[in-house]
Design an enzyme around this catalytic site. Structure first.
Site, PDB file in Angstrom:
ATOM      1  N   LYS A  36       0.734  -1.258  -0.026  1.00  0.00           N
ATOM      2  CA  LYS A  36       0.046  -0.031  -0.019  1.00  0.00           C
ATOM      3  C   LYS A  36       1.089   1.159   0.093  1.00  0.00           C
ATOM      4  CE  LYS A  36      -3.859  -2.276   2.244  1.00  0.00           C
ATOM      5  NZ  LYS A  36      -4.601  -2.697   3.413  1.00  0.00           N
TER       6      LYS A  36
ATOM      7  N   GLN B 218      -4.586  -1.553   9.632  1.00  0.00           N
ATOM      8  CA  GLN B 218      -4.460  -2.922   9.069  1.00  0.00           C
ATOM      9  C   GLN B 218      -5.057  -3.869  10.228  1.00  0.00           C
ATOM     10  OE1 GLN B 218      -3.649  -3.459   6.034  1.00  0.00           O
ATOM     11  NE2 GLN B 218      -4.048  -5.612   6.219  1.00  0.00           N
TER      12      GLN B 218
ATOM     13  N   ASP C 135     -11.087   2.698   4.138  1.00  0.00           N
ATOM     14  CA  ASP C 135     -11.195   1.389   4.067  1.00  0.00           C
ATOM     15  C   ASP C 135     -12.640   1.249   4.144  1.00  0.00           C
ATOM     16  OD1 ASP C 135      -9.468  -0.731   3.881  1.00  0.00           O
ATOM     17  OD2 ASP C 135      -8.834  -0.502   5.986  1.00  0.00           O
TER      18      ASP C 135
HETATM   19  N1  GUN Z   1      -7.343  -6.825   6.285  1.00  0.00           N
HETATM   20  C1  GUN Z   1      -7.533  -7.792   5.152  1.00  0.00           C
HETATM   21  N2  GUN Z   1      -8.103  -6.847   4.448  1.00  0.00           N
HETATM   22  C2  GUN Z   1      -8.023  -5.554   4.718  1.00  0.00           C
HETATM   23  C3  GUN Z   1      -8.380  -4.364   4.052  1.00  0.00           C
HETATM   24  O1  GUN Z   1      -8.965  -4.421   3.135  1.00  0.00           O
HETATM   25  N3  GUN Z   1      -7.976  -3.335   4.954  1.00  0.00           N
HETATM   26  C4  GUN Z   1      -7.797  -3.504   6.192  1.00  0.00           C
HETATM   27  N4  GUN Z   1      -7.649  -2.261   7.217  1.00  0.00           N
HETATM   28  N5  GUN Z   1      -7.110  -4.610   6.713  1.00  0.00           N
HETATM   29  C5  GUN Z   1      -7.381  -5.688   6.128  1.00  0.00           C
END
Ligand code: GUN
Length: 282
Positions: A53, A97, A120
């Protein structure tokens, strides 16, 4: 020949479009969009996602801040950081995350993020907006799937779509998005009876449960479309999805591979949400 839905190619196109958009946006000295990414602890998969990311931000000209926090951090300390980022001018998006360590309440953390920085799309306000068709942030994975279907010009009007997996991150928001596009959605899960009966009738099957080779060829209709959201490692350590690709792809008209299907789209849509957040402040 197997016809695939190429998420790698489509996400590269989206990122190229965004790069130009960000160049335009920052002309005349305006600040770039900014994303804060928070990771707690040492989950190896989470580290890979977070690094990817941050790297994508830098490739597109998005400012980013990465917070590597110790797994022992308290909930209060994490909430304090989120509050600071909520009030920080240069930050348009905050991403924590998941999963978080057990002593931290994930819902509480998600709800502490300002809805207009929740790139998100996990905050109840944004999920609520999605349900009533208002403009908020859409969760990146389902949003990415919708974008893939759109860019392959697949008409969803009246189509029978079966989703396997009812998570708050993928299955549930995706069911809403597809319904908003006039598909008829069946949302299946671990308690669903006669799953094969349902998937066999579907024009589109979307699997998001995290089990290798869960969807087999006897479960899909000839000519159907299959979207694989799973990211698993098989016994050889190789990345694989939830679909028995080799056999299922003999019956499908279109199918997403793993890797190179839905995965790259998730990050592209996160970037899109971050740019949207910045644009809304201009
Ligand atoms: N863990 C697994 N997928 C995601 C996601 O799309 N965003 C976040 N923040 N954590 C995750």
């Amino acid at each position: 020949m197997i016809k695939i839905i190429d998420g790698k190619k489509i996400s590269a196109e989206i990122k190229e479009e965004m790069k130009i958009e960000i160049e335009e946006l920052t002309k005349g000295g305006k600040r770039a969009p900014g994303l804060a990414v928070i990771i707690v602890g040492e989950n190896p998969a989470s580290k890979v996602y977070v690094n990817s990311k941050v790297k994508t931000c830098s490739a597109l000209g998005i400012y980013s801040e990465k917070y590597n926090l110790d797994s022992e951090i308290t909930e209060a300390e994490l909430l304090k950081l989120i509050e600071e980022l909520n009030n920080k001018e240069e930050i348009d998006g905050i991403l924590v995350q998941l999963p978080l360590p057990k002593h931290i309440d994930e819902d509480k953390i998600i709800e502490a993020i300002k809805p207009n920085k929740d790139v998100d799309g996990f905050h109840p306000i944004n999920l609520g907006k999605l349900v009533i068709g208002k403009n908020g942030f859409k969760s990146c994975t389902p949003y990415g799937i919708m974008e893939l279907l759109k860019r392959y010009e697949l008409d969803l009007n009246g189509k029978d779509v079966v989703i396997v997996g009812r998570s708050n991150i993928v299955g549930k928001p995706l069911a809403v998005m597809l319904t908003n596009e006039n598909a008829t959605v069946t949302l299946c899960h671990s308690k669903t009876k006669n799953l094969s009966e349902k998937t066999l009738n579907a024009d589109i099957v979307i699997v998001a449960i995290g089990r290798e080779k869960f969807l087999t060829e006897d479960m899909v209709k000839e000519g159907s479309i299959v979207i694989d959201v799973g990211i698993n490692r098989n016994s050889l350590g190789k990345l694989c999805g939830d679909v028995d690709f080799e056999n299922v792809s003999k019956k499908t008209s279109l199918i997403t591979p793993v890797p190179g299907g839905v995965g790259p789209m998730t990050i592209a849509m996160l970037m899109k949400n971050t740019v949207k957040s910045r644009m809304e402040k201009i």
